[in-house]
Design an enzyme around this catalytic site. Structure first.
Site, mmCIF file in Angstrom:
data_model
loop_
_atom_site.group_PDB
_atom_site.id
_atom_site.type_symbol
_atom_site.label_atom_id
_atom_site.label_comp_id
_atom_site.label_asym_id
_atom_site.label_seq_id
_atom_site.Cartn_x
_atom_site.Cartn_y
_atom_site.Cartn_z
ATOM 1 N N HIS A 40 -103.200 4.974 12.522
ATOM 2 C CA HIS A 40 -102.767 6.540 12.096
ATOM 3 C C HIS A 40 -101.458 6.798 12.369
ATOM 4 C CE1 HIS A 40 -103.744 10.902 12.294
ATOM 5 N NE2 HIS A 40 -103.495 10.647 11.102
ATOM 6 N N HIS A 53 -94.535 14.110 9.936
ATOM 7 C CA HIS A 53 -95.914 14.701 9.395
ATOM 8 C C HIS A 53 -95.881 16.300 9.133
ATOM 9 C CE1 HIS A 53 -99.988 16.844 10.117
ATOM 10 N NE2 HIS A 53 -100.438 15.597 9.649
#
Ligand code: G3P
Ligand code: MG
Length: 254
Positions: free
Chosen positions: A21, A63
């Protein structure tokens, strides 16, 4: 599950079970090239990362909509040019050892994937209001940059994935959901998705079976408990996206 559908699914699926991730999970500053080092160190062969556009349409990895949490910059990323973003420190917030780590471009991420033979799940993460253009530019760039193995594109944004499908139909797509909407099957069909990427906390064995029956691979995020990873794999989940590269390995997922 052993039915004909599963066998047909497994024949043409090139991606490994484990996905790191945000490049390096919890072992390096997220969405940086240092994360690729962690990925290699723990034997992972696939990364997920988040891609968005600068004000002047450079594609880079980040992100959040804002710079504040993971860089020494301030405010919305979408308001900064690439020249401004390129000088930011994207590592010191995580640990002083990573000081001077930079925000990578999509091209730099592609080069690391090719050099280290790592597959990619590019999550298209548009800044608000930039969904369509981000989907389009990321897909066009990804088609050229990944020369060995096609990256798997994904997004929570329907508009971004639709734009990606329109300009690069040959790149595989996965729809991301937090809560599974009632019309999930219509959405994945309209986007011609090959996979569905689901929040593991809301995933049930029955959902997984329905997704497989619909011809979809299933990615579960973000699974940081080895026992849960083992359970999901038992259900037939195809990809486990995790921060715990150090705790979830081949011995856990088989
Ligand atoms: O793509 C899986 C996962 O990355 C989605 O959530 O917020 O970590 O991008 P997020
Ligand atoms: Mg992501």
């Amino acid at each position: 599950m052993g039915n004909g559908i599963d066998q047909a699914l497994s024949a043409d699926w090139p991606y490994p079970r484990l996905v790191a991730h945000r490049c390096g999970g919890g072992l390096a500053p997220e969405n940086t090239l240092a994360g690729f080092d962690a990925c290699v160190r723990f034997g992972y062969r696939m990364v997920e990362f988040d891609a968005k556009l600068s004000a002047d349409n450079q594609i880079f990895l980040l992100h959040d909509d804002d710079l504040d949490r993971t860089t020494n910059g301030r405010g919305p990323a979408a308001l900064h040019t690439w020249q401004q973003l390129a000088s930011l420190d994207a590592g010191a917030w995580f640990d002083a050892r990573f000081r001077d780590e930079r925000l990578p471009t999509l091209a730099q991420a592609a080069a690391r994937c090719e050099r280290d033979a790592i597959a990619a799940n590019i999550e298209i993460k548009p800044c608000p209001g930039r969904e369509e253009v981000t989907g389009r530019l990321v897909a066009l760039a990804a088609k050229d940059l990944w020369r060995v193995q096609k990256p798997l594109l994904s997004s929570f944004s329907f508009d971004a994935l639709r734009a990606a499908r329109d300009v690069a139909p040959s790149l595989p797509r996965g729809m991301l959901f937090d809560a599974l909407p009632d019309d999930w099957m219509r959405i994945v069909r309209e986007l011609a998705c090959v996979s569905l990427h689901a929040n593991h906390r809301r995933l049930t064995q029955r959902n997984v079976r329905m997704m497989h029956d619909a011809g979809l691979r299933v990615l579960a995020y973000t699974v940081n408990d080895p026992a849960r990873a083992r359970e999901l794999v038992k259900w037939g989940v195809d990809m486990i996206c995790t921060d715990r590269l150090d705790m979830i390995g081949a011995d856990v997922v088989g």
